[in-house]
Every structure is written in structure tokens, then in C-alpha cells.
Design a protein around this motif. Sequence first.
Motif, short mmCIF file in Angstrom:
data_model
loop_
_atom_site.label_atom_id
_atom_site.label_comp_id
_atom_site.label_asym_id
_atom_site.label_seq_id
_atom_site.Cartn_x
_atom_site.Cartn_y
_atom_site.Cartn_z
N ASP A 20 43.88 33.95 32.32
CA ASP A 20 42.60 33.73 33.91
C ASP A 20 44.22 34.79 34.51
OD1 ASP A 20 41.03 32.20 32.60
OD2 ASP A 20 42.32 30.32 33.30
N VAL A 21 45.32 33.87 34.71
CA VAL A 21 46.41 35.49 35.75
C VAL A 21 46.07 36.62 35.40
CG1 VAL A 21 48.54 35.64 36.12
CG2 VAL A 21 48.25 34.00 35.59
N ARG A 22 46.02 37.42 33.51
CA ARG A 22 45.79 38.27 33.46
C ARG A 22 44.25 38.67 34.16
NH1 ARG A 22 48.24 35.88 29.17
NH2 ARG A 22 50.68 36.81 28.79
N LYS A 23 43.27 38.12 33.17
CA LYS A 23 42.36 38.42 34.48
C LYS A 23 41.92 39.12 35.36
CE LYS A 23 37.21 37.90 33.33
NZ LYS A 23 37.23 38.14 35.18
N TRP A 24 42.54 37.68 36.17
CA TRP A 24 42.39 37.63 37.99
C TRP A 24 42.84 39.54 38.47
CZ3 TRP A 24 44.83 38.02 42.97
CH2 TRP A 24 43.36 37.29 43.72
N PHE A 25 44.34 39.21 37.71
CA PHE A 25 45.36 40.59 38.96
C PHE A 25 44.88 41.74 38.48
CE2 PHE A 25 47.73 36.31 40.40
CZ PHE A 25 47.80 37.00 41.40
N GLY A 26 44.32 41.98 36.93
CA GLY A 26 43.74 43.09 36.64
C GLY A 26 42.27 43.17 36.90
N GLU A 27 41.71 42.75 36.98
CA GLU A 27 40.45 42.98 36.70
C GLU A 27 39.44 42.01 38.77
OE1 GLU A 27 37.76 41.73 33.34
OE2 GLU A 27 39.51 42.38 32.23
N ASP A 28 40.10 41.28 38.05
CA ASP A 28 38.96 40.29 39.35
C ASP A 28 39.48 40.27 40.93
OD1 ASP A 28 38.00 39.62 37.31
OD2 ASP A 28 38.60 37.14 37.28
N ASP A 29 40.84 40.33 40.86
CA ASP A 29 41.34 40.43 42.35
C ASP A 29 41.11 42.33 43.08
OD1 ASP A 29 43.15 40.88 44.63
OD2 ASP A 29 44.72 41.32 43.74
N PRO A 30 39.54 41.35 44.16
CA PRO A 30 39.52 42.50 45.23
C PRO A 30 40.62 43.97 45.98
CG PRO A 30 40.31 40.23 46.62
CD PRO A 30 40.29 40.05 45.16
N TRP A 31 41.66 44.03 45.41
CA TRP A 31 42.97 44.89 45.49
C TRP A 31 42.53 46.36 44.20
CZ3 TRP A 31 47.59 44.30 48.55
CH2 TRP A 31 47.47 43.66 49.76
N VAL A 32 41.82 45.75 43.54
CA VAL A 32 42.13 46.77 42.35
C VAL A 32 40.48 46.96 42.22
CG1 VAL A 32 41.55 46.33 39.70
CG2 VAL A 32 43.61 45.14 41.04
N GLU A 33 40.50 48.72 41.66
CA GLU A 33 39.59 49.47 42.14
C GLU A 33 38.97 49.28 40.97
OE1 GLU A 33 40.97 53.14 43.56
OE2 GLU A 33 41.75 51.96 46.16
N ARG A 34 39.76 49.95 40.14
CA ARG A 34 39.45 49.80 38.00
C ARG A 34 40.40 49.36 37.97
NH1 ARG A 34 40.98 54.50 39.92
NH2 ARG A 34 43.56 55.35 38.47
N PRO A 35 39.46 48.14 36.27
CA PRO A 35 40.31 47.43 35.64
C PRO A 35 41.45 47.71 34.88
CG PRO A 35 37.65 47.49 35.18
CD PRO A 35 37.84 47.84 36.03
N ASN A 36 42.98 47.00 35.08
CA ASN A 36 44.01 47.60 35.20
C ASN A 36 45.15 46.49 34.21
OD1 ASN A 36 47.02 48.26 35.03
ND2 ASN A 36 46.62 48.99 37.10
N PRO A 37 45.07 46.68 33.13
CA PRO A 37 45.85 45.43 32.13
C PRO A 37 46.90 45.64 32.54
CG PRO A 37 43.54 46.50 30.91
CD PRO A 37 43.63 47.37 32.40
N VAL A 38 47.87 46.61 32.64
CA VAL A 38 49.05 46.39 32.87
C VAL A 38 49.14 45.53 34.35
CG1 VAL A 38 51.08 48.21 33.74
CG2 VAL A 38 49.54 48.87 31.90
N ARG A 39 48.78 45.55 35.43
CA ARG A 39 48.75 44.48 36.38
C ARG A 39 48.82 43.34 36.38
NH1 ARG A 39 45.90 42.97 41.09
NH2 ARG A 39 47.04 43.95 42.97
N GLY A 40 47.91 43.11 35.76
CA GLY A 40 47.51 41.96 35.08
C GLY A 40 48.81 41.61 34.16
#
Length: 299
Positions: A171-191
Motif C-alpha cells: 500500500d505504501v508503494r502504491k500510494w507514493f508511486g501512483e495515488d499520491d496527488p503529487w505524482v504526475e504519472r506512475p513512478n514505482p521508484v518513488r514508491g
Amino acid sequence: MARRIDVTGAGGVRLAAWEFGDPPKTDPVKDGPGETRAGERAGGVLLLHGLMGRASHWASTARWLSERHRAVALDQRGHGQSDKPPRTAYTREAYVEDVEAALEQLGLGPAVLIGHAMGALTGWQLAAKRPDLVRGLIICDMRASALGAASQREWEDWFQAWPAPFATLADVRKWFGEDDPWVERPNPVRGEFYAEVMHESPDGWRPVFDPAQMLESRETWVYDAHWEELAQVQCPALVVRGLDGELGRAEAQEMVRVLPRGEYAEVADAGHLVHYDQPEAWRGAIEPFLDGVLTGLKG
């Protein structure tokens, strides 16, 4: 391999420093004092993460550095496995004094400082204050201009938007990599980056830091510009930005101009987390500079 070394920072705060590879061996008979087996000058490197980061984010960089130099990454106060003192302890002076103390206690100085974001600011503030401790500086995606009150409010709102505690690391990886409103496009590295700063608590996964302390840390530098201290850095300095990072090209090039011995590099297909996002391209961008400083070619 990860080896922890405890050091004491400003005000007695206990800081965790980490080596992620064996330091290079020396042969005093063959090479003489201060020489490595390859015939280079031995040199130390201290790696400083950004706000909310931790020393382990530097693991891949530290491992290739340790093939030829002693490389240590520091969990700064309030981060990683270092102490989390009360909020009033998160001043710029405290962060700088912590690094000053770490360099002296680890015997790394004069060292090359490699800093990401807030860690880069700490690096150039120490280089301005103690030029005897810093022989080179790498600034990764940190702005010298003031970001202002609106930026601080955005960060306050962002922390409040976190759906913490997270039920699982997935859930951490998904939120910060996909669902976070600061994410413009999916970013698995950020997750993955944010998954590294979580720990399991009785009610789920929470950050190893206190978000209120992070805001306190940020508040001590976000309202001010830092050009004057940048101009006081006398050692060779490299400004690195990701093409999609927070530091724009024009500001980065102005930072290079203000630095007395500044150089510029950029990494394609990288955002703010340059070293974590594109580790091979990051290495290619900084290694020539490091070699020049640590072998004395950029004296």
C-alpha cells in the motif's frame, strides 16, 4: 554488508553513520601514507540524504565508491536510526554542526560531501563554514532560491493527505508511486523510496520520522535564499539536476556561476530522486568529478 558507526552530533544527539562496503585497503610499504593500492590519494566521502530520506538511500552509490574510497552515509537527526530530539532541535546550525562532528569523529576530513536536496544545502553551508573539512562538494537537486510560505503550506497539506498508517508495504508503494496527488504519472521508484522510510507499528506501517519534525526542519530554510553561502564555497563543486527534478536548468546554471569553482551536470529521465531513480546515469555524471577531486587533479 552494512556497518553502523555511532557518532555524537550537536547537543549530544546520537547519529547513526553507515558503511555499505569495505573501505579500500592500503599498503604503506608499496604506496606510502595516504595512498591506495591503485596509487591514488586516499579520500573520504560523506553522503547526506534529503528531508525524509535515510542513509540506506545511498547504498548503491556508497558501494561503488567504497571500491576506491572510504564512503560513509549519515542518518541525519530525526531521520533513519538517528535520534529524534524535540522539535526545537531542528535548526540549520544543528544540521551543519552534526556533519562537522561526524567528519571529525569518523576521520574523513577533508572529505567530498555528496548531498541530495536538504542534505546538499547542509553540505554547502558546512563547506562555507569549514573549508578545511571539505575538499569537494556535489549538490544534487537543491535550489538556492527561497521557496516561500506557499511552499511550506503545500507540504503541510501533503503530510495531512497521507493515508497513514498504511496496512501493508504494498500500500505504501502504491500510494507514493501512483495515488499520491503529487505524482504526475506512475513512478514505482518513488514508491520504493518511501517504502524504505517506513517501519511496522502496532496499527500498520508508519514513517520512521515524525512529519511535524520534518516540517520544523524545512521551516528553518524554506523562507530564505542561500546564494550568499553558495558564493563562499571555495572547493570544487558540481551541481547535478534531473531533467524532471525540482531544480530548473536556469537556476542550476546560475548556481554554477555563483560558485567560485562550480561545474554542471544533468541526468536524463530522472526526477528529484536522481541518485535513486537512475543510479547508473548518476554514477556517470559524478564519477569524473569525484576522480578529479579525490586524486588531486582538481586541487
